[in-house]
Design a protein around this motif. Structure first.
Motif, PDB file in Angstrom:
ATOM      1  N   VAL A   1    -131.207 -51.519  55.784  1.00 17.21           N
ATOM      2  CA  VAL A   1    -129.762 -51.311  55.918  1.00 17.21           C
ATOM      3  C   VAL A   1    -129.444 -49.853  55.597  1.00 17.21           C
ATOM      4  CG1 VAL A   1    -127.503 -51.898  54.985  1.00 17.21           C
ATOM      5  CG2 VAL A   1    -129.218 -53.699  55.344  1.00 17.21           C
ATOM      6  N   GLN A   2    -128.665 -49.267  56.471  1.00 16.89           N
ATOM      7  CA  GLN A   2    -128.296 -47.868  56.244  1.00 16.89           C
ATOM      8  C   GLN A   2    -126.869 -47.639  56.707  1.00 16.89           C
ATOM      9  OE1 GLN A   2    -130.681 -44.942  58.311  1.00 16.89           O
ATOM     10  NE2 GLN A   2    -130.175 -43.350  56.840  1.00 16.89           N
ATOM     11  N   LEU A   3    -126.106 -46.945  55.864  1.00 17.43           N
ATOM     12  CA  LEU A   3    -124.784 -46.455  56.241  1.00 17.43           C
ATOM     13  C   LEU A   3    -124.860 -44.943  56.257  1.00 17.43           C
ATOM     14  CD1 LEU A   3    -122.473 -48.728  54.026  1.00 17.43           C
ATOM     15  CD2 LEU A   3    -123.081 -49.036  56.429  1.00 17.43           C
ATOM     16  N   GLN A   4    -124.530 -44.364  57.385  1.00 15.24           N
ATOM     17  CA  GLN A   4    -124.630 -42.913  57.568  1.00 15.24           C
ATOM     18  C   GLN A   4    -123.221 -42.342  57.718  1.00 15.24           C
ATOM     19  OE1 GLN A   4    -127.606 -41.180  57.666  1.00 15.24           O
ATOM     20  NE2 GLN A   4    -126.512 -39.247  57.804  1.00 15.24           N
ATOM     21  N   ALA A   5    -122.777 -41.639  56.676  1.00 16.48           N
ATOM     22  CA  ALA A   5    -121.450 -41.030  56.710  1.00 16.48           C
ATOM     23  C   ALA A   5    -121.561 -39.578  57.155  1.00 16.48           C
ATOM     24  CB  ALA A   5    -120.799 -41.100  55.337  1.00 16.48           C
ATOM     25  N   TYR A   6    -120.628 -39.158  57.988  1.00 13.38           N
ATOM     26  CA  TYR A   6    -120.627 -37.771  58.446  1.00 13.38           C
ATOM     27  C   TYR A   6    -119.227 -37.378  58.885  1.00 13.38           C
ATOM     28  CZ  TYR A   6    -121.026 -40.076  63.009  1.00 13.38           C
ATOM     29  OH  TYR A   6    -120.820 -40.881  64.114  1.00 13.38           O
ATOM     30  N   GLY A   7    -119.056 -36.092  59.121  1.00 15.80           N
ATOM     31  CA  GLY A   7    -117.767 -35.597  59.584  1.00 15.80           C
ATOM     32  C   GLY A   7    -117.039 -34.727  58.581  1.00 15.80           C
ATOM     33  N   ALA A  13    -105.487 -26.585  53.937  1.00 16.89           N
ATOM     34  CA  ALA A  13    -104.459 -27.536  53.533  1.00 16.89           C
ATOM     35  C   ALA A  13    -103.510 -27.789  54.712  1.00 16.89           C
ATOM     36  CB  ALA A  13    -103.684 -27.009  52.339  1.00 16.89           C
ATOM     37  N   GLY A  14    -103.167 -29.054  54.883  1.00 15.03           N
ATOM     38  CA  GLY A  14    -102.329 -29.449  56.010  1.00 15.03           C
ATOM     39  C   GLY A  14    -103.104 -29.859  57.242  1.00 15.03           C
ATOM     40  N   GLY A  15    -104.386 -29.605  57.236  1.00 21.98           N
ATOM     41  CA  GLY A  15    -105.228 -29.937  58.381  1.00 21.98           C
ATOM     42  C   GLY A  15    -105.699 -31.376  58.385  1.00 21.98           C
ATOM     43  N   SER A  16    -106.556 -31.675  59.354  1.00 23.98           N
ATOM     44  CA  SER A  16    -107.044 -33.042  59.546  1.00 23.98           C
ATOM     45  C   SER A  16    -108.556 -33.049  59.717  1.00 23.98           C
ATOM     46  CB  SER A  16    -106.397 -33.663  60.796  1.00 23.98           C
ATOM     47  OG  SER A  16    -104.997 -33.714  60.675  1.00 23.98           O
ATOM     48  N   LEU A  17    -109.132 -34.179  59.365  1.00 24.07           N
ATOM     49  CA  LEU A  17    -110.553 -34.444  59.586  1.00 24.07           C
ATOM     50  C   LEU A  17    -110.715 -35.918  59.859  1.00 24.07           C
ATOM     51  CD1 LEU A  17    -112.603 -32.554  56.805  1.00 24.07           C
ATOM     52  CD2 LEU A  17    -112.712 -32.141  59.279  1.00 24.07           C
ATOM     53  N   ARG A  18    -111.746 -36.265  60.606  1.00 20.87           N
ATOM     54  CA  ARG A  18    -112.098 -37.668  60.783  1.00 20.87           C
ATOM     55  C   ARG A  18    -113.525 -37.873  60.308  1.00 20.87           C
ATOM     56  NH1 ARG A  18    -112.574 -41.522  66.134  1.00 20.87           N
ATOM     57  NH2 ARG A  18    -114.481 -40.295  66.436  1.00 20.87           N
ATOM     58  N   LEU A  19    -113.659 -38.753  59.341  1.00 18.85           N
ATOM     59  CA  LEU A  19    -114.976 -39.129  58.856  1.00 18.85           C
ATOM     60  C   LEU A  19    -115.442 -40.367  59.609  1.00 18.85           C
ATOM     61  CD1 LEU A  19    -114.483 -38.744  55.001  1.00 18.85           C
ATOM     62  CD2 LEU A  19    -115.079 -37.008  56.696  1.00 18.85           C
ATOM     63  N   SER A  20    -116.749 -40.435  59.820  1.00 16.20           N
ATOM     64  CA  SER A  20    -117.352 -41.589  60.474  1.00 16.20           C
ATOM     65  C   SER A  20    -118.438 -42.160  59.581  1.00 16.20           C
ATOM     66  CB  SER A  20    -117.965 -41.190  61.819  1.00 16.20           C
ATOM     67  OG  SER A  20    -116.996 -40.627  62.681  1.00 16.20           O
ATOM     68  N   CYS A  21    -118.656 -43.447  59.720  1.00 12.79           N
ATOM     69  CA  CYS A  21    -119.711 -44.131  58.968  1.00 12.79           C
ATOM     70  C   CYS A  21    -120.384 -45.103  59.929  1.00 12.79           C
ATOM     71  CB  CYS A  21    -119.114 -44.863  57.777  1.00 12.79           C
ATOM     72  SG  CYS A  21    -120.303 -45.841  56.840  1.00 12.79           S
ATOM     73  N   THR A  88    -110.191 -32.709  47.993  1.00 10.26           N
ATOM     74  CA  THR A  88    -111.552 -32.197  47.985  1.00 10.26           C
ATOM     75  C   THR A  88    -112.466 -33.103  47.168  1.00 10.26           C
ATOM     76  OG1 THR A  88    -110.860 -29.892  48.268  1.00 10.26           O
ATOM     77  CG2 THR A  88    -113.012 -30.266  47.247  1.00 10.26           C
ATOM     78  N   ALA A  89    -113.532 -33.577  47.806  1.00 13.29           N
ATOM     79  CA  ALA A  89    -114.446 -34.516  47.161  1.00 13.29           C
ATOM     80  C   ALA A  89    -115.584 -34.846  48.116  1.00 13.29           C
ATOM     81  CB  ALA A  89    -113.719 -35.809  46.773  1.00 13.29           C
ATOM     82  N   ALA A  90    -116.590 -35.515  47.582  1.00  9.95           N
ATOM     83  CA  ALA A  90    -117.592 -36.164  48.427  1.00  9.95           C
ATOM     84  C   ALA A  90    -117.052 -37.542  48.766  1.00  9.95           C
ATOM     85  CB  ALA A  90    -118.918 -36.272  47.696  1.00  9.95           C
ATOM     86  N   TYR A  91    -117.058 -37.878  50.035  1.00  5.00           N
ATOM     87  CA  TYR A  91    -116.526 -39.164  50.506  1.00  5.00           C
ATOM     88  C   TYR A  91    -117.685 -40.089  50.864  1.00  5.00           C
ATOM     89  CZ  TYR A  91    -111.763 -37.438  50.556  1.00  5.00           C
ATOM     90  OH  TYR A  91    -110.531 -36.956  50.170  1.00  5.00           O
ATOM     91  N   TYR A  92    -117.574 -41.341  50.404  1.00  6.42           N
ATOM     92  CA  TYR A  92    -118.619 -42.336  50.594  1.00  6.42           C
ATOM     93  C   TYR A  92    -118.045 -43.549  51.323  1.00  6.42           C
ATOM     94  CZ  TYR A  92    -120.985 -39.714  46.898  1.00  6.42           C
ATOM     95  OH  TYR A  92    -121.564 -38.721  46.145  1.00  6.42           O
ATOM     96  N   CYS A  93    -118.819 -44.085  52.262  1.00  8.18           N
ATOM     97  CA  CYS A  93    -118.460 -45.361  52.845  1.00  8.18           C
ATOM     98  C   CYS A  93    -119.313 -46.444  52.195  1.00  8.18           C
ATOM     99  CB  CYS A  93    -118.639 -45.358  54.364  1.00  8.18           C
ATOM    100  SG  CYS A  93    -120.323 -45.059  54.920  1.00  8.18           S
ATOM    101  N   ALA A  94    -118.783 -47.657  52.214  1.00 13.91           N
ATOM    102  CA  ALA A  94    -119.475 -48.758  51.563  1.00 13.91           C
ATOM    103  C   ALA A  94    -119.084 -50.071  52.223  1.00 13.91           C
ATOM    104  CB  ALA A  94    -119.133 -48.785  50.074  1.00 13.91           C
ATOM    105  N   GLY A 113    -122.923 -39.391  50.591  1.00 13.35           N
ATOM    106  CA  GLY A 113    -121.621 -38.730  50.641  1.00 13.35           C
ATOM    107  C   GLY A 113    -121.550 -37.670  51.716  1.00 13.35           C
ATOM    108  N   THR A 114    -120.337 -37.459  52.200  1.00  8.64           N
ATOM    109  CA  THR A 114    -120.075 -36.334  53.084  1.00  8.64           C
ATOM    110  C   THR A 114    -118.967 -35.515  52.436  1.00  8.64           C
ATOM    111  OG1 THR A 114    -119.560 -35.644  55.355  1.00  8.64           O
ATOM    112  CG2 THR A 114    -118.443 -37.630  54.549  1.00  8.64           C
TER     113      THR A 114
END
Length: 120
Positions: A1-7, A13-21, A88-94, A113-114
């Motif tokens: 089992v693997q969850l791969q987070a990226y993005g 500030a004020g901008g956008s991002l999309r994270l994927s897992c 600002t942080a490392a983001y994790y999916c679970a 984390g991403t």
């Protein structure tokens, strides 16, 4: 089992991002999915979760972040808008089968984390 987070990345500030897992070895549709984040020197904290058609968000991101999933791609997303330096942080999916959505101990599988950095 693997969850791969990226993005993750650097954004103003004020901008956008999309994270994927992206998941392999498990079918995301059979799990509730969550996003957590951990800033330097702080504990990991709940950000968002999606279970079936229900979504829940931390108060700090409500109205700015959106969690979604594409079952065909076996991928969950976190769309982040109006980003702030405090995001600002490392983001994790679970992934979890049951339990409380805000509790890290109730999640069965974690991605790496991403890093998201928001400059002021």
């Amino acid at each position: 089992v693997q969850l791969q987070a990226y993005g993750g990345g650097l954004v103003q500030a004020g901008g956008s991002l999309r994270l994927s897992c992206a998941a392999s070895g498990l079918t995301l549709n059979n799990y509730a999915m969550g996003w957590f984040r951990q800033a330097l020197g702080k504990e990991r904290e709940f950000v968002a979760t999606r279970s079936g058609g229900n979504t829940y968000y931390a108060d700090s991101v409500k109205g700015r972040f959106t969690i979604s999933r594409d079952n065909a791609k076996n991928t969950v997303y976190l769309q982040m808008s109006s980003l702030r330096p405090e995001d600002t942080a490392a983001y994790y999916c679970a992934a979890r089968k049951s339990g409380d959505y805000y509790s890290t101990s109730d999640y069965n599988y974690w991605g790496q984390g991403t890093l998201v950095t928001v400059s002021s």
